[in-house]
Design a protein around this motif. Structure first.
Motif, PDB file in Angstrom:
ATOM      1  N   LYS A  93       4.429   2.542   2.276  1.00 43.09           N
ATOM      2  CA  LYS A  93       5.619   3.125   1.651  1.00 43.09           C
ATOM      3  C   LYS A  93       5.874   4.543   2.171  1.00 43.09           C
ATOM      4  N   GLU A  94       4.801   5.295   2.402  1.00 38.49           N
ATOM      5  CA  GLU A  94       4.952   6.639   2.958  1.00 38.49           C
ATOM      6  C   GLU A  94       5.551   6.577   4.359  1.00 38.49           C
ATOM      7  N   SER A  98       0.834  -1.206   0.000  1.00 40.04           N
ATOM      8  CA  SER A  98       0.000   0.000   0.000  1.00 40.04           C
ATOM      9  C   SER A  98       0.868   1.254   0.000  1.00 40.04           C
ATOM     10  N   GLU A  99       0.290   2.345  -0.509  1.00 43.68           N
ATOM     11  CA  GLU A  99       0.998   3.627  -0.498  1.00 43.68           C
ATOM     12  C   GLU A  99       1.243   4.107   0.925  1.00 43.68           C
TER      13      GLU A  99
END
Length: 466
Positions: free
Chosen positions: A373-374, A369-370
């Motif tokens: 990663k963030e 998921s983004e």
């Protein structure tokens, strides 16, 4: 469950790692093609040219590859110098063996040593090309195992087969095309190819070659991690992480990871980097790929496989066991660094609640998921994509897994003992045979039994020798 990202070690200056999504090219396929079609050795030795010398050095000991290379080199030499050779043969009565200014004599010598005799008395020069084409057509399948299973062999085979090349008209048409588009042929070596405007060097890299090869056959190639590798900066960051570690363990969520991609990733690392990893912990569920069971055969890193049983059929406990396992390794076994192979954002809970440990996270493009990663970016934790690594480094485990599964399936579905079958045959037929006759029957008919597979996949046993 998703935990809100919190800064890790806000009071400390942590190393900064950057994730890169860029990839570099591979040259294995084009180097193999270049060797077979007869690209000169000096091209492989030139570091500014794509064909790789290590592939040349490997294939020069392969008899089947050398036969095709010598045949292709002869074919190119005759096509390229056809008028000059023809003039010398018919006006100056020179033999092909004396035309070393046009013909690579080493090819004739090596082919003759392999039992392939190209020279014929009173043969037309075009007939030499026909004969070479026939030899290539008859022998090119011997080189099939030089290419991976995922690459369509029929497409590759077409490269070596001159259209209508068993007739002189076909050799003339191919020669005319060669002269008309000589600049398009890679290193001016003949091959069968349909060139499109703007193609450039079709042997520039594996990605370009496979894309154009499939385009030529009105198909599309999209599995690009088979023809590219991660950017050098990714390996540099992994190197830094492992070099700065005292004791590193890889923890794998087998439910959310691909065994073939992981194997390829490990095999892409240099030996000294793999030596920094003390073990791989596989947290496995009953529903995961059976390929995890054979991973140990394809890496020298010790493997600890933890099979996680389910209390409820619809609820996996892998993530909980992995979290507990990492904590145990950190506190009980003094492991300071972990490579987490998992794309699940739930593992942010582990990372954020055990900030004393060092982490490198390996994820997959479609599964990560983004948000995760963030969070990793914000906290300076390096992550990379295992499905970006060159997948050719993991092809052996895929073959092992398939063959292992096939053996298990056959063992479960085929229960045949030929000795018992022969005893039953003798009883039913009441055939009286001496021990010598029985032995001869066994050698001729039993040991030659083979499987036949029809178009629907149904299997039958064929009796040969009748």
């Amino acid at each position: 469950m998703t935990t809100t990202p919190v800064p890790i070690h806000p009071e400390e200056e942590r190393p900064t790692y950057f994730c890169t999504k860029s990839t570099t090219n591979t040259y294995t396929l084009i180097s193999t093609i270049a060797f077979l079609i007869g690209v000169p050795q000096h091209t492989f030795e030139n570091e500014h040219e794509p064909p790789q010398l290590e592939i040349y050095d490997k294939l020069k000991y392969n008899k089947n590859a050398c036969i095709i290379r010598n045949l292709c080199m002869l074919r190119t030499a005759i096509i390229r110098n056809f008028k000059k050779i023809n003039h010398e043969m018919y006006h100056n009565f020179r033999l092909l063996t004396s035309l070393d200014e046009y013909i690579p004599m080493s090819c004739l010598t090596e082919l003759s040593a392999c039992g392939i005799h190209i020279l014929k008395k009173n043969a037309r020069l075009a007939q030499y090309i026909v004969d070479i084409n026939k030899n290539i057509s008859d022998r090119i399948n011997n080189c099939k195992n030089l290419f991976p299973l995922w690459l369509d062999w029929n497409y590759v085979r077409d490269i070596f087969i001159m259209p209508n090349g068993l007739k002189e008209d076909g050799t003339k048409a191919a020669s005319d095309l060669y002269y008309a588009e000589k600049g398009n042929y890679p290193y001016q070596v003949y091959l069968n190819w349909v060139f499109f405007p703007g193609d450039g060097n079709i042997l520039f890299n594996d990605k370009k070659f496979t894309s154009l090869l499939y385009k030529w056959h009105e198909d599309e190639f999209t599995d690009f991690n088979r023809v590219s590798n991660v950017d050098h900066s990714v390996k540099t960051n992994i190197f830094r992480f492992l070099e700065e570690s005292q004791n590193t363990v890889i923890a794998v969520d087998c439910e959310n990871s691909d065994p073939y991609d992981l194997c390829a990733t490990l095999n892409n690392l240099e030996d000294e980097l793999r030596d920094k990893i003390s073990k791989i912990m596989l947290f496995d569920d009953v529903h995961t790929s059976t390929a995890w069971q054979v991973l140990a055969e394809h890496t020298e890193i010790p493997i600890e496989r933890i099979e996680v049983k389910r209390l409820k059929d619809d609820k996996s406990l892998v993530d909980t066991h992995l979290t507990v396992g990492v904590c145990r390794e950190f506190y009980a076994n003094h492991v300071d660094s972990f490579v987490l192979v998992a794309s699940d954002s739930d593992y942010w809970s582990l990372i954020s609640t055990l900030p004393e440990a060092r982490y490198l996270v390996m994820v997959e493009h479609e599964k990560c998921s983004e948000k995760l990663k963030e969070a990793l970016d914000e906290n300076g934790i390096f992550y990379c994509y295992i499905d970006d690594f060159y997948s050719g480094m993991g092809k052996d485990i895929k073959l092992t897994a398939l063959l292992t599964e096939m053996k298990c399936y056959l063992a479960a579905h085929i229960d045949l003992n030929v000795n018992q079958m022969m005893d039953e045959m003798y009883r039913s037929t009441r055939a009286v045979m001496s021990e010598t006759e029985k032995h001869q029957f066994y050698e001729k008919y039993i040991k030659s039994l083979s499987l036949a597979i029809d178009n629907d996949g149904m299997v039958s046993i064929q009796i040969k020798g009748k």
